[in-house]
Design a protein around this motif. Structure first.
Motif: not given
Length: 231
Positions: A88-103
């Motif tokens: 349950q999220l009350f406040e979102v301070l940061s939200d980011s997406d990153h594509h890391l590729g194949i490890d």
């Protein structure tokens, strides 16, 4: 990979029940569906998590939840067990997406590589009647250190570490889930082998039906460790 820093509360419901009260935490939602909940301490270990295969869903809070200050609800449900991680999220301070590729995967140090070589040559250390099938058995998510067969001819997947910790058990669990879908291999049991196995890792492994084997590196390579002995 999605990285979210938010004030949130977390509940795990299933075979175990756990609650994390409202606090600011890091939420990591990975491409494989897993969700990990981290605090600013505890090193690499998450406070709670859900491993794949699982389903992620964002649920709209009802009026009562919205009045309590809940802005978003995340639910991650394990496909096999039905266990659920609810955030349950009350406040979102940061939200980011990153594509890391194949490890490319973890590059083993010299000791781990040598342990694998020695255990493959001394596969009987897993038990009487065990036979080596091959080293570095490739799966869709990476190579299993050793694939063997037990005295009954059943498949055994072996993960080898210098120090056995929880992340190694999680790694072997993912391999087993995948390999047991292959009718040519199933049923596949797991062996977690290491020079030293942490108590928490042993508890988790045994809870998942994974056998733990402690390897004596010096004994396997035929040298004396220098430790005192009676004979």
């Amino acid at each position: 990979m999605r990285l979210v820093i938010a004030r949130c509360s977390v509940d795990y419901v299933g075979r175990l029940t756990a609650h994390l009260p409202e606090a600011t935490r890091l939420l990591i939602h990975k491409a494989d569906g897993s969700l990990l909940v981290h605090s600013d301490g505890g090193s690499y270990k998450p406070l709670n998590w859900m491993s794949p295969p699982c389903v992620f869903a964002e649920v709209e809070p009802n009026d009562e939840q919205a009045d309590a200050g809940i802005a978003q609800i995340w639910e991650v449900t394990h496909k096999k067990t039905g266990d659920k991680l609810r955030v349950q999220l009350f406040e979102v301070l940061s939200d980011s997406d990153h594509h890391l590729g194949i490890d490319p995967g973890l590059m083993k140090d010299g000791v781990e590589a040598h342990l694998q070589e020695l255990l493959a040559a001394q596969i009987e250390r897993l038990g009487d009647g065990h036979e080596l099938v091959r080293r570095e058995y490739m799966t869709a998510i990476g190579p299993v250190d050793i694939l063997a067969r037990d005295e009954a001819g059943k498949s055994v997947a072996v993960e080898i570490k210098r120090r056995g910790e929880i992340d190694g058990v999680e790694q072997l669990t993912r391999y087993l889930e995948l390999m047991n879908r292959d009718p040519l291999l199933a049923p596949v049991t797991g062996v977690f082998a290491a020079q030293e196995i942490k108590p928490q890792a042993r508890t988790l492994a045994e809870d998942r039906g994974i056998r733990c084997v402690v390897l004596d590196y010096d004994d396997m390579r035929g040298t004396d460790s220098g430790a005192p002995r009676l004979f």
